[in-house]
Design a protein around this motif. Structure first.
Motif, PDB file in Angstrom:
ATOM      1  N   GLU A  70     -64.128 -38.434 -62.899  1.00  0.00           N
ATOM      2  CA  GLU A  70     -63.194 -38.547 -61.874  1.00  0.00           C
ATOM      3  C   GLU A  70     -64.049 -39.210 -60.892  1.00  0.00           C
ATOM      4  O   GLU A  70     -63.522 -39.786 -59.868  1.00  0.00           O
ATOM      5  N   ARG A  71     -65.358 -39.111 -60.762  1.00  0.00           N
ATOM      6  CA  ARG A  71     -66.138 -39.812 -59.654  1.00  0.00           C
ATOM      7  C   ARG A  71     -65.901 -41.547 -60.041  1.00  0.00           C
ATOM      8  O   ARG A  71     -65.691 -42.244 -59.196  1.00  0.00           O
ATOM      9  N   ASP A  72     -66.152 -41.703 -61.172  1.00  0.00           N
ATOM     10  CA  ASP A  72     -66.050 -43.223 -61.793  1.00  0.00           C
ATOM     11  C   ASP A  72     -64.702 -43.676 -61.518  1.00  0.00           C
ATOM     12  O   ASP A  72     -64.439 -44.749 -60.808  1.00  0.00           O
ATOM     13  N   VAL A  73     -63.625 -42.981 -61.698  1.00  0.00           N
ATOM     14  CA  VAL A  73     -62.206 -43.373 -61.599  1.00  0.00           C
ATOM     15  C   VAL A  73     -61.872 -43.209 -60.261  1.00  0.00           C
ATOM     16  O   VAL A  73     -61.088 -44.243 -59.891  1.00  0.00           O
ATOM     17  N   GLY A  74     -62.254 -42.284 -59.407  1.00  0.00           N
ATOM     18  CA  GLY A  74     -61.696 -42.537 -58.111  1.00  0.00           C
ATOM     19  C   GLY A  74     -62.441 -43.580 -57.387  1.00  0.00           C
ATOM     20  O   GLY A  74     -62.025 -44.326 -56.514  1.00  0.00           O
ATOM     21  N   ASP A  75     -63.671 -43.978 -57.453  1.00  0.00           N
ATOM     22  CA  ASP A  75     -64.375 -44.963 -56.871  1.00  0.00           C
ATOM     23  C   ASP A  75     -63.906 -46.511 -57.365  1.00  0.00           C
ATOM     24  O   ASP A  75     -63.623 -47.300 -56.420  1.00  0.00           O
ATOM     25  N   GLU A  76     -63.437 -46.500 -58.446  1.00  0.00           N
ATOM     26  CA  GLU A  76     -62.789 -47.710 -58.928  1.00  0.00           C
ATOM     27  C   GLU A  76     -61.408 -47.853 -58.334  1.00  0.00           C
ATOM     28  O   GLU A  76     -60.730 -48.718 -57.963  1.00  0.00           O
ATOM     29  N   ILE A  77     -60.478 -46.988 -58.367  1.00  0.00           N
ATOM     30  CA  ILE A  77     -59.248 -46.704 -57.831  1.00  0.00           C
ATOM     31  C   ILE A  77     -59.327 -47.203 -56.210  1.00  0.00           C
ATOM     32  O   ILE A  77     -58.587 -48.103 -55.846  1.00  0.00           O
ATOM     33  N   CYS A  78     -60.347 -46.599 -55.633  1.00  0.00           N
ATOM     34  CA  CYS A  78     -60.465 -47.016 -54.233  1.00  0.00           C
ATOM     35  C   CYS A  78     -60.935 -48.568 -53.819  1.00  0.00           C
ATOM     36  O   CYS A  78     -60.234 -49.136 -53.227  1.00  0.00           O
ATOM     37  N   ALA A  79     -61.646 -48.744 -54.957  1.00  0.00           N
ATOM     38  CA  ALA A  79     -62.041 -50.386 -54.728  1.00  0.00           C
ATOM     39  C   ALA A  79     -60.864 -51.308 -55.126  1.00  0.00           C
ATOM     40  O   ALA A  79     -60.586 -52.350 -54.288  1.00  0.00           O
ATOM     41  N   ARG A  80     -60.051 -51.021 -56.032  1.00  0.00           N
ATOM     42  CA  ARG A  80     -58.799 -51.875 -56.344  1.00  0.00           C
ATOM     43  C   ARG A  80     -57.506 -51.818 -55.384  1.00  0.00           C
ATOM     44  O   ARG A  80     -57.016 -52.629 -55.264  1.00  0.00           O
ATOM     45  N   ALA A  81     -57.756 -50.554 -54.608  1.00  0.00           N
ATOM     46  CA  ALA A  81     -56.587 -50.383 -53.578  1.00  0.00           C
ATOM     47  C   ALA A  81     -57.229 -50.726 -52.112  1.00  0.00           C
ATOM     48  O   ALA A  81     -56.359 -50.776 -51.229  1.00  0.00           O
ATOM     49  N   ALA A  82     -58.448 -51.347 -52.346  1.00  0.00           N
ATOM     50  CA  ALA A  82     -58.861 -51.974 -51.073  1.00  0.00           C
ATOM     51  C   ALA A  82     -58.895 -50.521 -49.838  1.00  0.00           C
ATOM     52  O   ALA A  82     -58.743 -50.883 -48.780  1.00  0.00           O
ATOM     53  N   LEU A  83     -59.297 -49.287 -50.392  1.00  0.00           N
ATOM     54  CA  LEU A  83     -59.435 -48.308 -49.480  1.00  0.00           C
ATOM     55  C   LEU A  83     -60.919 -47.797 -49.367  1.00  0.00           C
ATOM     56  O   LEU A  83     -61.712 -47.881 -50.379  1.00  0.00           O
ATOM     57  N   THR A  84     -61.339 -47.559 -48.099  1.00  0.00           N
ATOM     58  CA  THR A  84     -62.378 -46.836 -47.961  1.00  0.00           C
ATOM     59  C   THR A  84     -62.335 -45.352 -48.201  1.00  0.00           C
ATOM     60  O   THR A  84     -61.636 -44.653 -47.619  1.00  0.00           O
ATOM     61  N   CYS A  85     -63.062 -44.773 -49.202  1.00  0.00           N
ATOM     62  CA  CYS A  85     -62.909 -43.736 -49.631  1.00  0.00           C
ATOM     63  C   CYS A  85     -64.365 -42.734 -49.384  1.00  0.00           C
ATOM     64  O   CYS A  85     -65.171 -43.173 -49.387  1.00  0.00           O
ATOM     65  N   GLU A  86     -63.988 -41.379 -49.079  1.00  0.00           N
ATOM     66  CA  GLU A  86     -65.095 -40.362 -49.256  1.00  0.00           C
ATOM     67  C   GLU A  86     -65.096 -39.141 -49.895  1.00  0.00           C
ATOM     68  O   GLU A  86     -63.713 -38.979 -49.872  1.00  0.00           O
ATOM     69  N   TRP A  87     -65.790 -38.575 -50.406  1.00  0.00           N
ATOM     70  CA  TRP A  87     -65.693 -37.592 -51.511  1.00  0.00           C
ATOM     71  C   TRP A  87     -65.978 -36.136 -50.665  1.00  0.00           C
ATOM     72  O   TRP A  87     -67.008 -36.101 -49.919  1.00  0.00           O
ATOM     73  N   VAL A  88     -65.064 -35.090 -51.188  1.00  0.00           N
ATOM     74  CA  VAL A  88     -65.097 -33.675 -50.169  1.00  0.00           C
ATOM     75  C   VAL A  88     -65.121 -32.877 -51.623  1.00  0.00           C
ATOM     76  O   VAL A  88     -64.392 -33.000 -52.562  1.00  0.00           O
ATOM     77  N   THR A  89     -65.870 -31.738 -51.542  1.00  0.00           N
ATOM     78  CA  THR A  89     -65.829 -30.642 -52.590  1.00  0.00           C
ATOM     79  C   THR A  89     -64.983 -29.496 -51.961  1.00  0.00           C
ATOM     80  O   THR A  89     -65.241 -29.315 -50.745  1.00  0.00           O
ATOM     81  N   ASN A  90     -64.567 -29.035 -52.739  1.00  0.00           N
ATOM     82  CA  ASN A  90     -63.482 -27.560 -52.654  1.00  0.00           C
ATOM     83  C   ASN A  90     -63.269 -26.656 -53.600  1.00  0.00           C
ATOM     84  O   ASN A  90     -63.114 -27.169 -54.676  1.00  0.00           O
ATOM     85  N   GLU A  91     -63.173 -25.409 -53.427  1.00  0.00           N
ATOM     86  CA  GLU A  91     -63.230 -24.488 -54.265  1.00  0.00           C
ATOM     87  C   GLU A  91     -62.092 -24.678 -55.159  1.00  0.00           C
ATOM     88  O   GLU A  91     -60.743 -24.821 -54.324  1.00  0.00           O
ATOM     89  N   TRP A  92     -61.503 -24.362 -56.311  1.00  0.00           N
ATOM     90  CA  TRP A  92     -60.551 -24.671 -57.159  1.00  0.00           C
ATOM     91  C   TRP A  92     -59.079 -23.887 -56.593  1.00  0.00           C
ATOM     92  O   TRP A  92     -57.995 -24.333 -56.104  1.00  0.00           O
ATOM     93  N   ASP A  93     -59.375 -22.550 -56.177  1.00  0.00           N
ATOM     94  CA  ASP A  93     -58.159 -21.658 -55.973  1.00  0.00           C
ATOM     95  C   ASP A  93     -57.648 -22.105 -54.573  1.00  0.00           C
ATOM     96  O   ASP A  93     -56.542 -21.579 -54.288  1.00  0.00           O
TER      97      ASP A  93
END
Length: 239
Positions: free
Chosen positions: A47-70
Motif C-alpha cells: 500500500e505504500r507503493d500503491v499510495g505513492d503512485e496514486i498520488c503521483a498520477r493524481a498530482a496530489l501532495t500526500c503524507e502518510w499517517v499511522t493509526n490503530e485499526w480499531d
C-alpha cells in the motif's frame, strides 16, 4: 480485504480534503505485506507503493499517517487524515458510514491456520477485532477470540489460546511458509468482501474522482498488477 469496522457515529468535518495543500493517507502499519513499518521506521509494503503512485498520477501532495485499526474510521471522520489505505475491504456496512474508491486489490480468500491439519475450526478461533473475518467467525458457530493486532491473533494459536486463526490468506501465507511446518492451513477458504478500496469521507467527492482515475490508469497499464505480484507473488489474484 480484511476488515469490518463496527458502525461508529459520524463526526462532521468542515471542508473537503481536495482543497487542502496536503492529502493525508492513513494506514495501520501492522499488516504485512499490505502495510508495515520497516527497519528504518518508515511505512512500507504494497500500500505504500500503491499510495505513492496514486498520488503521483493524481498530482496530489500526500503524507502518510499511522493509526490503530480499531479507530481508523472514526479518525478519518474527525479529520485526522483524508484517506484510509489499510487493507480495508469494501463492505455494505462500511459503505453506510464512509465512501470508497474503486478497489485497488481484488476480492480474495480468507483462510484458517492452525498447528495441526485436524484442528477444529468450530472451536476457539482468533481474528483481529472489527474485521470481516471476525464477523464471519462470530456467525460460524465457533467461539470468537478477538485481538487488537494481527500478530496477536497468530500468537494466540501458537500459545494455545485459540485452535485456529482466521484472516486474509495473503497475510497468512508468508507466516505459514516461514513457520518451518509449525503452522498449516486448515478447512476451506472463504471469499469475503468486495476487494480492498480507499476509504474517504462521503463529502470528498472531488478527491474520490481523482483517486479513482489514478487507480483505473494503474489497472489499464498493468502497473497495479505488477505491484500485486511484487508484494504477494505470482499466484495472487489480479485484475
Amino acid at each position: 480485504m480484511k476488515k469490518l469496522l463496527l458502525a461508529t457515529a459520524l463526526i462532521a468535518v468542515s471542508g473537503a480534503a481536495i482543497a487542502q495543500d496536503v492529502v493525508r493517507l492513513g494506514t495501520e502499519g501492522a499488516y504485512p505485506p499490505f502495510n508495515f513499518i520497516n527497519d528504518a521506521g518508515e511505512i512500507a509494503g504494497f500500500e505504500r507503493d500503491v499510495g505513492d503512485e496514486i498520488c503521483a498520477r493524481a498530482a496530489l501532495t500526500c503524507e502518510w499517517v499511522t493509526n490503530e485499526w480499531d479507530s481508523i474510521i472514526p479518525n478519518l471522520q474527525s479529520g485526522n487524515y483524508d484517506v484510509i489505505i489499510a487493507g480495508m475491504s469494501i463492505t455494505d456496512e462500511r459503505d453506510e458510514v464512509i465512501d470508497f474508491s474503486q478497489n485497488y486489490f481484488p476480492p480474495a480468500a480468507s483462510a484458517y491456520v492452525a498447528l495441526t491439519a485436524d484442528a477444529d475450526i468450530k472451536g476457539v478461533v482468533s481474528a483481529q477485532v472489527s474485521t470481516i473475518q471476525a464477523g464471519y467467525v462470530a456467525e460460524s458457530g465457533a467461539t470468537l477470540l478477538e485481538f487488537a493486532t494481527p500478530d496477536e491473533t497468530i500468537a494466540a494459536v501458537r500459545n494455545g489460546e485459540a485452535v485456529a486463526v482466521f484472516a486474509d490468506k495473503d497475510f497468512l501465507a508468508p507466516i505459514v511458509a516461514e513457520s518451518n511446518g509449525e503452522l498449516t492451513f486448515v478447512g476451506e477458504e472463504v471469499q469475503l468482501g468486495g476487494g480492498v478500496g480507499l476509504g474517504l469521507r462521503e463529502s470528498d467527492t472531488e478527491l474520490k474522482d481523482k483517486l479513482n482515475a489514478a487507480i483505473q490508469s494503474m489497472k489499464d497499464d498493468g502497473s497495479l498488477n505488477a505491484l500485486i505480484e511484487k508484494h504477494f507473488g505470482p499466484e495472487t489474484a489480479k485484475f
